[in-house]
Design a protein around this motif. Structure first.
Motif, PDB file in Angstrom:
ATOM      1  N   ASP A 198       0.822  -1.213   0.000  1.00 34.65           N
ATOM      2  CA  ASP A 198       0.000   0.000   0.000  1.00 34.65           C
ATOM      3  C   ASP A 198       0.860   1.270   0.000  1.00 34.65           C
ATOM      4  O   ASP A 198       0.376   2.363   0.261  1.00 34.65           O
ATOM      5  N   TYR A 199       2.156   1.101  -0.306  1.00 34.08           N
ATOM      6  CA  TYR A 199       3.071   2.246  -0.350  1.00 34.08           C
ATOM      7  C   TYR A 199       4.141   1.932  -1.386  1.00 34.08           C
ATOM      8  O   TYR A 199       4.661   0.809  -1.439  1.00 34.08           O
ATOM      9  N   VAL A 200       4.474   2.920  -2.218  1.00 34.93           N
ATOM     10  CA  VAL A 200       5.473   2.709  -3.269  1.00 34.93           C
ATOM     11  C   VAL A 200       6.409   3.912  -3.330  1.00 34.93           C
ATOM     12  O   VAL A 200       5.950   5.058  -3.348  1.00 34.93           O
ATOM     13  N   ALA A 201       7.713   3.654  -3.351  1.00 37.31           N
ATOM     14  CA  ALA A 201       8.715   4.716  -3.483  1.00 37.31           C
ATOM     15  C   ALA A 201       9.748   4.270  -4.504  1.00 37.31           C
ATOM     16  O   ALA A 201      10.390   3.232  -4.336  1.00 37.31           O
ATOM     17  N   LEU A 202       9.895   5.051  -5.569  1.00 37.61           N
ATOM     18  CA  LEU A 202      10.824   4.723  -6.646  1.00 37.61           C
ATOM     19  C   LEU A 202      11.805   5.877  -6.813  1.00 37.61           C
ATOM     20  O   LEU A 202      11.398   7.007  -7.081  1.00 37.61           O
ATOM     21  N   HIS A 203      13.110   5.585  -6.647  1.00 37.05           N
ATOM     22  CA  HIS A 203      14.121   6.646  -6.673  1.00 37.05           C
ATOM     23  C   HIS A 203      15.101   6.536  -7.839  1.00 37.05           C
ATOM     24  O   HIS A 203      16.058   7.302  -7.912  1.00 37.05           O
ATOM     25  N   HIS A 233      20.570  -2.731   2.002  1.00 41.72           N
ATOM     26  CA  HIS A 233      19.120  -2.788   2.168  1.00 41.72           C
ATOM     27  C   HIS A 233      18.653  -1.480   2.805  1.00 41.72           C
ATOM     28  O   HIS A 233      19.262  -0.995   3.769  1.00 41.72           O
ATOM     29  N   PRO A 234      17.591  -0.861   2.287  1.00 44.13           N
ATOM     30  CA  PRO A 234      17.207   0.479   2.765  1.00 44.13           C
ATOM     31  C   PRO A 234      16.747   0.530   4.213  1.00 44.13           C
ATOM     32  O   PRO A 234      16.679   1.615   4.792  1.00 44.13           O
ATOM     33  N   ALA A 251      14.430   0.351 -22.460  1.00 50.05           N
ATOM     34  CA  ALA A 251      15.435  -0.478 -21.792  1.00 50.05           C
ATOM     35  C   ALA A 251      14.752  -1.504 -20.894  1.00 50.05           C
ATOM     36  O   ALA A 251      13.545  -1.453 -20.646  1.00 50.05           O
ATOM     37  N   ARG A 252      15.540  -2.431 -20.388  1.00 49.25           N
ATOM     38  CA  ARG A 252      15.017  -3.465 -19.509  1.00 49.25           C
ATOM     39  C   ARG A 252      15.972  -3.654 -18.337  1.00 49.25           C
ATOM     40  O   ARG A 252      17.108  -3.188 -18.368  1.00 49.25           O
ATOM     41  N   GLY A 253      15.486  -4.343 -17.300  1.00 48.07           N
ATOM     42  CA  GLY A 253      16.395  -4.685 -16.217  1.00 48.07           C
ATOM     43  C   GLY A 253      15.891  -4.323 -14.837  1.00 48.07           C
ATOM     44  O   GLY A 253      14.699  -4.106 -14.613  1.00 48.07           O
ATOM     45  N   LEU A 254      16.832  -4.249 -13.899  1.00 49.26           N
ATOM     46  CA  LEU A 254      16.526  -4.214 -12.473  1.00 49.26           C
ATOM     47  C   LEU A 254      16.139  -2.821 -11.982  1.00 49.26           C
ATOM     48  O   LEU A 254      16.799  -1.830 -12.286  1.00 49.26           O
ATOM     49  N   LEU A 255      15.064  -2.800 -11.200  1.00 53.12           N
ATOM     50  CA  LEU A 255      14.599  -1.594 -10.519  1.00 53.12           C
ATOM     51  C   LEU A 255      14.283  -1.946  -9.072  1.00 53.12           C
ATOM     52  O   LEU A 255      13.603  -2.944  -8.804  1.00 53.12           O
ATOM     53  N   ALA A 256      14.748  -1.101  -8.148  1.00 48.68           N
ATOM     54  CA  ALA A 256      14.445  -1.274  -6.728  1.00 48.68           C
ATOM     55  C   ALA A 256      13.303  -0.342  -6.349  1.00 48.68           C
ATOM     56  O   ALA A 256      13.371   0.860  -6.590  1.00 48.68           O
ATOM     57  N   VAL A 257      12.256  -0.904  -5.755  1.00 50.32           N
ATOM     58  CA  VAL A 257      11.066  -0.138  -5.395  1.00 50.32           C
ATOM     59  C   VAL A 257      10.794  -0.327  -3.898  1.00 50.32           C
ATOM     60  O   VAL A 257      10.603  -1.458  -3.438  1.00 50.32           O
ATOM     61  N   GLY A 258      10.803   0.772  -3.150  1.00 49.33           N
ATOM     62  CA  GLY A 258      10.467   0.697  -1.739  1.00 49.33           C
ATOM     63  C   GLY A 258       8.980   0.477  -1.548  1.00 49.33           C
ATOM     64  O   GLY A 258       8.163   1.076  -2.248  1.00 49.33           O
ATOM     65  N   THR A 259       8.616  -0.367  -0.593  1.00 51.77           N
ATOM     66  CA  THR A 259       7.204  -0.655  -0.341  1.00 51.77           C
ATOM     67  C   THR A 259       6.813  -0.356   1.105  1.00 51.77           C
ATOM     68  O   THR A 259       5.832  -0.887   1.618  1.00 51.77           O
ATOM     69  N   SER A 260       7.593   0.509   1.771  1.00 55.34           N
ATOM     70  CA  SER A 260       7.236   0.982   3.110  1.00 55.34           C
ATOM     71  C   SER A 260       7.834   2.364   3.290  1.00 55.34           C
ATOM     72  O   SER A 260       8.823   2.728   2.646  1.00 55.34           O
ATOM     73  N   LYS A 261       7.236   3.145   4.180  1.00 55.34           N
ATOM     74  CA  LYS A 261       7.747   4.488   4.437  1.00 55.34           C
ATOM     75  C   LYS A 261       9.160   4.441   5.006  1.00 55.34           C
ATOM     76  O   LYS A 261       9.996   5.295   4.696  1.00 55.34           O
ATOM     77  N   ARG A 262       9.435   3.441   5.822  1.00 48.46           N
ATOM     78  CA  ARG A 262      10.774   3.377   6.420  1.00 48.46           C
ATOM     79  C   ARG A 262      11.838   3.032   5.375  1.00 48.46           C
ATOM     80  O   ARG A 262      13.008   3.361   5.548  1.00 48.46           O
ATOM     81  N   ALA A 263      11.429   2.376   4.294  1.00 51.85           N
ATOM     82  CA  ALA A 263      12.381   2.085   3.218  1.00 51.85           C
ATOM     83  C   ALA A 263      12.648   3.306   2.358  1.00 51.85           C
ATOM     84  O   ALA A 263      13.708   3.401   1.718  1.00 51.85           O
ATOM     85  N   ASN A 264      11.723   4.245   2.325  1.00 52.65           N
ATOM     86  CA  ASN A 264      11.848   5.402   1.440  1.00 52.65           C
ATOM     87  C   ASN A 264      13.111   6.205   1.742  1.00 52.65           C
ATOM     88  O   ASN A 264      13.854   6.595   0.830  1.00 52.65           O
ATOM     89  N   VAL A 265      13.381   6.445   3.012  1.00 52.35           N
ATOM     90  CA  VAL A 265      14.543   7.242   3.404  1.00 52.35           C
ATOM     91  C   VAL A 265      15.827   6.544   2.983  1.00 52.35           C
ATOM     92  O   VAL A 265      16.746   7.156   2.423  1.00 52.35           O
TER      93      VAL A 265
END
Length: 286
Positions: free
Chosen positions: A122-127, A264-265, A134-148
């Motif tokens: 229920d939360y998404v953060a993409l930096h 790990h964030p 293009a194709r390949g790896l993307l890291a997506v945060g799924t919590s507020k604590r991961a966003n920072v």
């Protein structure tokens, strides 16, 4: 199933407040519904889409909410593949042709929206992003604590991204690309680096000869839009399939973000994720 649109103007003399508080006050919406519409990209403030729940909105602001009871359209192409997942982070392998974030016309069919619809998210953060082709790896945060932690990893270059690219022409060994970046509107050009302007720097290593092309691995030391595409084209070896920068061979852009190493964030534990070369590039097995 109906399409809906409501508009309102924040009253004069009001104190600025959060967007997700103004919408329920001024429109016929619950706060839960308002937040869902904001998240889906259906809210505009003074004509510009806004997906920030906490956006401060003051008197005179024009608010517009647009939503539909219809389910989101299915993806036109393949879905991303989950490479790593825990409660705070999802790393996906993005297919070519899929946008990372909302475009000016739609939020559907993007990596960001796809991750938001995963069970329990229920939360998404993409930096960081990848070009659509293009194709390949993307890291997506799924919590507020991961966003920072994610923001810090990419801002302080604690995240190391490595790319595969199939370049037209022959290269041997390894080297350093250093160029300046000139931007005029949506046009970007690489020029010799003179110490002024915006620096683009990347290290490359040739790993395999493929007929009249060379497979290289590239590690970015700066992160600019279209950087590898611009630098390789300037050097006379554009990426195979790069219609924008000089090589219009069919089959799509041969550019893959194949490795991502970062702390790990949330926990700080080292993460090192990689994926194999695309099977549809026609590379010989080595």
């Amino acid at each position: 199933m109906a399409e809906h649109e409501q508009t309102a103007i924040v009253p004069a003399g009001s104190k600025p407040d959060r967007l997700d508080r103004w919408l329920p006050q001024l429109l016929d919406l619950s706060r839960t519904k308002a937040r869902k519409i904001i998240d889906a990209g259906g809210v505009y403030v003074n004509g510009a889409r806004c997906r920030t729940q906490s956006r401060q909105v003051g008197p005179g602001a024009r608010l517009r909410a647009v939503w539909s009871d219809r389910p989101p359209p299915p993806l036109d192409g393949p879905e991303p593949t989950i490479v790593f997942q825990d409660p705070d982070l999802v790393i996906v392998d993005k297919p070519p042709g899929m946008a990372c974030q909302a475009t000016r016309t739609s939020v559907h069919g993007t990596v960001e929206r796809w991750v938001a619809q995963l069970p329990g998210v229920d939360y998404v953060a993409l930096h960081h992003r990848l070009d659509r082709p293009a194709r390949g790896l993307l890291a997506v945060g799924t919590s507020k604590r991961a966003n920072v932690g994610l923001a810090r990893a990419f801002a302080e270059r604690l995240a190391v991204r490595r790319y595969r690219a199939l370049l037209a022409g022959a290269l041997d060994g390894s080297g350093l690309w250093e160029h300046g970046l000139i931007e005029e509107g949506r046009d970007r050009t690489a020029v010799p680096w003179t110490g002024e302007g915006t620096l683009m720097r990347a290290r490359w290593e040739a790993t395999q000869q493929v007929e009249r092309a060379t497979l290289v691995e590239v590690t970015l030391e700066t992160g600019r839009t279209h950087q590898i595409r611009l630098q390789s084209a300037y050097e006379g070896t554009p990426i195979v399939g790069d219609r924008r920068y000089g090589h219009a061979e069919p089959g799509g852009l041969r550019l893959q973000a194949f490795a991502l190493a970062m702390p790990h964030p949330v926990t700080g534990a080292p993460l090192d994720v990689s994926i194999p070369p695309p099977s549809d590039w026609g590379l010989p097995i080595t």
